[in-house]
Design a protein around this motif. Sequence first.
Motif, PDB file in Angstrom:
ATOM      1  N   HIS A  55       0.819  -1.214   0.000  1.00 13.26           N
ATOM      2  CA  HIS A  55       0.000   0.000   0.000  1.00 13.26           C
ATOM      3  C   HIS A  55       0.859   1.273   0.000  1.00 13.26           C
ATOM      4  O   HIS A  55       0.332   2.359   0.066  1.00 13.26           O
ATOM      5  CB  HIS A  55      -0.933   0.016   1.215  1.00 13.26           C
ATOM      6  CG  HIS A  55      -1.971  -1.055   1.153  1.00 13.26           C
ATOM      7  ND1 HIS A  55      -3.044  -0.999   0.319  1.00 13.26           N
ATOM      8  CD2 HIS A  55      -2.078  -2.228   1.831  1.00 13.26           C
ATOM      9  CE1 HIS A  55      -3.787  -2.084   0.472  1.00 13.26           C
ATOM     10  NE2 HIS A  55      -3.213  -2.842   1.388  1.00 13.26           N
ATOM     11  N   SER A  56       2.168   1.125  -0.081  1.00 12.33           N
ATOM     12  CA  SER A  56       3.021   2.298   0.009  1.00 12.33           C
ATOM     13  C   SER A  56       2.934   3.177  -1.232  1.00 12.33           C
ATOM     14  O   SER A  56       3.152   4.373  -1.158  1.00 12.33           O
ATOM     15  CB  SER A  56       4.466   1.876   0.251  1.00 12.33           C
ATOM     16  OG  SER A  56       4.916   1.119  -0.860  1.00 12.33           O
ATOM     17  N   ASN A  57       2.616   2.626  -2.387  1.00 11.90           N
ATOM     18  CA  ASN A  57       2.539   3.406  -3.611  1.00 11.90           C
ATOM     19  C   ASN A  57       1.113   3.727  -4.039  1.00 11.90           C
ATOM     20  O   ASN A  57       0.905   4.283  -5.103  1.00 11.90           O
ATOM     21  CB  ASN A  57       3.253   2.683  -4.754  1.00 11.90           C
ATOM     22  CG  ASN A  57       4.749   2.612  -4.511  1.00 11.90           C
ATOM     23  OD1 ASN A  57       5.310   3.486  -3.880  1.00 11.90           O
ATOM     24  ND2 ASN A  57       5.380   1.569  -5.008  1.00 11.90           N
ATOM     25  N   ALA A  72      -2.597  12.707   0.106  1.00  7.42           N
ATOM     26  CA  ALA A  72      -1.303  13.000  -0.512  1.00  7.42           C
ATOM     27  C   ALA A  72      -1.274  14.355  -1.226  1.00  7.42           C
ATOM     28  O   ALA A  72      -0.333  15.125  -1.011  1.00  7.42           O
ATOM     29  CB  ALA A  72      -0.906  11.874  -1.457  1.00  7.42           C
ATOM     30  N   PRO A  73      -2.254  14.694  -2.060  1.00  4.18           N
ATOM     31  CA  PRO A  73      -2.188  16.005  -2.708  1.00  4.18           C
ATOM     32  C   PRO A  73      -2.255  17.166  -1.716  1.00  4.18           C
ATOM     33  O   PRO A  73      -1.576  18.177  -1.890  1.00  4.18           O
ATOM     34  CB  PRO A  73      -3.398  16.035  -3.634  1.00  4.18           C
ATOM     35  CG  PRO A  73      -3.805  14.627  -3.809  1.00  4.18           C
ATOM     36  CD  PRO A  73      -3.365  13.915  -2.579  1.00  4.18           C
ATOM     37  N   PHE A  74      -3.043  17.011  -0.669  1.00  2.00           N
ATOM     38  CA  PHE A  74      -3.150  18.073   0.324  1.00  2.00           C
ATOM     39  C   PHE A  74      -1.854  18.212   1.115  1.00  2.00           C
ATOM     40  O   PHE A  74      -1.477  19.312   1.504  1.00  2.00           O
ATOM     41  CB  PHE A  74      -4.334  17.827   1.265  1.00  2.00           C
ATOM     42  CG  PHE A  74      -5.654  17.941   0.575  1.00  2.00           C
ATOM     43  CD1 PHE A  74      -6.064  19.154   0.054  1.00  2.00           C
ATOM     44  CD2 PHE A  74      -6.480  16.847   0.427  1.00  2.00           C
ATOM     45  CE1 PHE A  74      -7.283  19.281  -0.592  1.00  2.00           C
ATOM     46  CE2 PHE A  74      -7.703  16.957  -0.222  1.00  2.00           C
ATOM     47  CZ  PHE A  74      -8.095  18.173  -0.730  1.00  2.00           C
ATOM     48  N   ALA A  75      -1.159  17.107   1.344  1.00  2.00           N
ATOM     49  CA  ALA A  75       0.125  17.169   2.037  1.00  2.00           C
ATOM     50  C   ALA A  75       1.155  17.904   1.187  1.00  2.00           C
ATOM     51  O   ALA A  75       1.943  18.698   1.705  1.00  2.00           O
ATOM     52  CB  ALA A  75       0.611  15.772   2.371  1.00  2.00           C
ATOM     53  N   VAL A  76       1.135  17.668  -0.111  1.00  2.00           N
ATOM     54  CA  VAL A  76       2.067  18.356  -1.002  1.00  2.00           C
ATOM     55  C   VAL A  76       1.756  19.844  -1.041  1.00  2.00           C
ATOM     56  O   VAL A  76       2.657  20.691  -0.936  1.00  2.00           O
ATOM     57  CB  VAL A  76       2.014  17.747  -2.419  1.00  2.00           C
ATOM     58  CG1 VAL A  76       2.806  18.571  -3.406  1.00  2.00           C
ATOM     59  CG2 VAL A  76       2.508  16.314  -2.399  1.00  2.00           C
ATOM     60  N   ILE A  77       0.493  20.186  -1.169  1.00  2.00           N
ATOM     61  CA  ILE A  77       0.087  21.597  -1.199  1.00  2.00           C
ATOM     62  C   ILE A  77       0.406  22.266   0.135  1.00  2.00           C
ATOM     63  O   ILE A  77       0.932  23.384   0.178  1.00  2.00           O
ATOM     64  CB  ILE A  77      -1.410  21.731  -1.549  1.00  2.00           C
ATOM     65  CG1 ILE A  77      -1.653  21.267  -2.985  1.00  2.00           C
ATOM     66  CG2 ILE A  77      -1.890  23.160  -1.354  1.00  2.00           C
ATOM     67  CD1 ILE A  77      -3.106  21.110  -3.352  1.00  2.00           C
ATOM     68  N   GLY A  78       0.136  21.593   1.227  1.00  2.00           N
ATOM     69  CA  GLY A  78       0.441  22.139   2.546  1.00  2.00           C
ATOM     70  C   GLY A  78       1.937  22.338   2.745  1.00  2.00           C
ATOM     71  O   GLY A  78       2.371  23.340   3.302  1.00  2.00           O
ATOM     72  N   GLY A  79       2.737  21.386   2.258  1.00  2.00           N
ATOM     73  CA  GLY A  79       4.185  21.524   2.350  1.00  2.00           C
ATOM     74  C   GLY A  79       4.692  22.699   1.542  1.00  2.00           C
ATOM     75  O   GLY A  79       5.619  23.403   1.951  1.00  2.00           O
TER      76      GLY A  79
END
Length: 78
Positions: free
Chosen positions: A9-11, A17-24
């Motif tokens: 399930h790692s990939n 995931a998209p929100f984590a990228v935007i937040g970062g």
Amino acid sequence: MAYNNTISHSNVPTIKAPFAVIGGFFAAIWTGLVNMGANSGRMRQVAFLQSKTDEELSAMGIKRDEIVHHVFRDTFYV
């Protein structure tokens, strides 16, 4: 003969995931802005004046609680 299937399930993309990228991304921008402000000449001047004694400040005609106003006197009016 037995086969063993393992699902990783790692990939697998998730909705987080998209929100984590935007937040970062925005966190990096915010950190950069904070660092720019902290390293400005005016903030160094505030730190320099705050390190002086009350006697040194009074000789300059500045009270300790007026340091920030003195340094930023040309950028805002209170």
